[in-house]
Write a protein that holds these residues in place. Structure first.
Motif, short mmCIF file in Angstrom:
data_model
loop_
_atom_site.label_atom_id
_atom_site.label_comp_id
_atom_site.label_asym_id
_atom_site.label_seq_id
_atom_site.Cartn_x
_atom_site.Cartn_y
_atom_site.Cartn_z
N PHE A 12 2.93 8.54 3.54
CA PHE A 12 3.77 7.39 2.67
C PHE A 12 5.32 7.97 2.73
N VAL A 13 5.54 9.03 3.04
CA VAL A 13 6.94 9.57 3.16
C VAL A 13 7.28 9.16 4.81
N VAL B 182 4.82 -2.49 -10.24
CA VAL B 182 3.79 -1.93 -10.84
C VAL B 182 3.22 -0.83 -10.28
N GLU B 183 2.97 0.13 -11.43
CA GLU B 183 2.15 1.36 -11.21
C GLU B 183 0.79 1.04 -11.91
N PRO B 184 -0.24 0.76 -11.07
CA PRO B 184 -1.61 0.60 -11.35
C PRO B 184 -2.39 1.87 -11.63
N ASP B 185 -2.78 2.20 -12.79
CA ASP B 185 -3.56 3.37 -13.22
C ASP B 185 -5.01 3.40 -12.93
N LEU B 186 -5.28 4.57 -12.79
CA LEU B 186 -6.82 5.01 -12.68
C LEU B 186 -7.50 4.01 -11.25
N MET B 187 -7.11 4.38 -10.32
CA MET B 187 -7.18 3.87 -8.96
C MET B 187 -8.21 4.54 -8.07
N GLU B 188 -9.05 5.33 -8.75
CA GLU B 188 -10.03 6.14 -8.11
C GLU B 188 -11.22 6.27 -9.06
N LEU C 163 0.39 3.16 -5.11
CA LEU C 163 -0.86 3.71 -5.12
C LEU C 163 -0.98 5.16 -5.75
N LYS C 164 -1.67 4.87 -7.15
CA LYS C 164 -1.79 6.07 -7.98
C LYS C 164 -2.86 6.98 -7.44
N VAL D 193 -2.10 3.11 2.80
CA VAL D 193 -0.78 3.32 2.91
C VAL D 193 -0.16 1.85 3.19
N ARG D 194 -0.83 1.27 4.28
CA ARG D 194 0.10 0.10 4.65
C ARG D 194 0.00 -1.10 3.72
N HIS D 195 -0.78 -1.03 2.90
CA HIS D 195 -0.82 -2.28 1.51
C HIS D 195 -0.01 -1.66 0.54
N PHE D 196 0.40 -0.72 0.33
CA PHE D 196 1.31 -0.07 -0.84
C PHE D 196 2.69 0.34 -0.50
N ASP D 197 3.61 0.01 -1.41
CA ASP D 197 5.18 0.25 -1.21
C ASP D 197 5.64 1.64 -1.59
N PHE D 198 4.80 2.53 -2.56
CA PHE D 198 5.19 3.65 -2.78
C PHE D 198 3.79 4.42 -3.44
N ALA D 199 3.88 5.70 -3.83
CA ALA D 199 2.72 6.26 -4.11
C ALA D 199 3.33 7.16 -5.64
N VAL D 200 2.37 7.31 -6.35
CA VAL D 200 2.27 7.95 -7.72
C VAL D 200 1.49 8.97 -7.72
#
Length: 247
Positions: A203-204, A128-134, A169-170, A180-187
Motif C-alpha cells: 500500500f505504501v 468507508v472502513e469496511p470491517d471484518l474482511m477476513e 482494506l481492513k 491492493v489495486r482495488h482499495f485506496d488505503f489500508a486499516v
C-alpha cells in the motif's frame, strides 16, 4: 526546517474520490458520537452513530471523514438488522450481538451493503472502513475459502467506488497482493504485535495510506518501525474511545 505536514486534500484522479497518502495522522473513534477535539486531518468514525451534521462539522474543521461499517458480521444493535435473512447468519464472532455472515451469498448481501454505503455517502463521508474482511480465516460456521473472500472484498470496493467513496482494506494481510489495486488505503490492527507490518508495504509503495493501531504494544516497541515503513500509527484502547497515543 520541519517537513511539511502531509496533506489530506484529494489527489487528482479520474474518479475524483479522496486518495489518502502515506503519513497522514488520524483519529479512530467508534465509541459513541464523535469528539471533534483531536487535531488531526483524518477521522474514522461509526457510520450509524454519527449524523450528517457531525460529518459536516469535521469537514468545516478541514478533516476528511471515514465511515466505519461492519461488512463481515451481522450486528443485532443496528437499525437494519432485520434486512439480513437467518440463512446468512453464522457463528458468533466473539463480540456480543454479532454473528459472522455467509459472504458467498453476494446477491443477498450486495443490496444490504449498498444501502449502508448509501448512508455513508448521504451523510457526506469521504470514505468507508469496511470491517471484518477476513471471515474465511475464521470459524464462521460456513466453509468459506480465500476465493470467496476475494470476490466479496472486491464487491465491497466496487460498491464504495460506485458512490464516489474511497475504501480501505481492513486487515486481511494475506490477500493484500491481490487486493491492493482495488482499495485506496489500508486499516490495520496489531501488525506490530504479530510481526506482520512488512505485509502492508504494497500500500505504501503504491502511495496509499496505512492507518494502523496497536492495543497492547507500547509506542516504544513499534513507532520506529512504523516511521520506517511509512505507516500512520498510534496506540488505542480496545474500546476505541477518544484517547490516543500517536507515534
Amino acid at each position: 526546517m520541519p517537513s511539511p505536514r502531509p496533506s489530506a486534500s484529494p489527489s487528482p484522479s479520474a474518479e475524483g474520490r479522496w486518495r489518502p497518502r502515506p503519513g497522514l495522522a488520524w483519529q479512530w473513534q467508534l465509541d459513541g458520537r464523535v469528539d471533534p477535539s483531536v487535531d488531526v486531518p483524518v477521522y474514522d468514525i461509526d457510520g450509524f452513530e454519527n449524523s450528517a451534521a457531525d460529518v459536516a462539522r469535521l469537514h468545516r474543521a478541514g478533516r476528511k471523514v471515514i465511515c466505519y461499517v461492519n461488512v463481515g458480521a451481522w450486528e443485532d444493535f443496528r437499525p437494519d438488522r432485520d434486512a439480513f435473512p437467518a440463512s446468512v447468519l453464522g457463528r458468533s464472532n466473539g463480540w456480543e450481538g454479532e454473528r459472522w455472515l455467509d459472504i458467498r451469498r453476494l446477491s443477498v448481501l450486495r443490496p444490504i451493503m449498498a444501502s449502508r454505503f448509501d448512508m455513508c455517502r448521504d451523510k457526506g463521508f469521504d470514505a468507508v472502513e469496511p470491517d471484518l474482511m477476513e471471515g474465511y480465516a475464521n470459524d464462521t460456521g460456513f466453509p468459506l475459502t480465500g476465493a470467496d473472500q476475494l470476490r466479496y472484498n472486491r464487491m465491497i470496493a466496487e460498491l464504495a467506488h460506485e458512490r464516489g467513496l474511497s475504501v480501505g482494506l481492513k486487515n486481511d494481510l494475506a490477500q493484500i497482493p491481490r487486493l491492493v489495486r482495488h482499495f485506496d488505503f489500508a486499516v490495520n490492527e496489531e501488525c506490530a504485535e504479530f510481526d506482520e507490518c512488512e505485509a502492508l508495504t504494497p500500500f505504501v509503495a503504491a502511495g496509499k495510506a496505512v492507518f494502523h493501531v496497536e492495543y497492547a504494544e507500547p509506542n516504544s516497541a513499534f513507532c520506529a518501525d512504523s516511521r520506517r515503513l511509512g505507516l500512520s500509527s498510534m496506540r488505542k484502547k480496545l474500546a476505541l474511545g477518544v484517547w490516543r497515543a500517536p507515534c
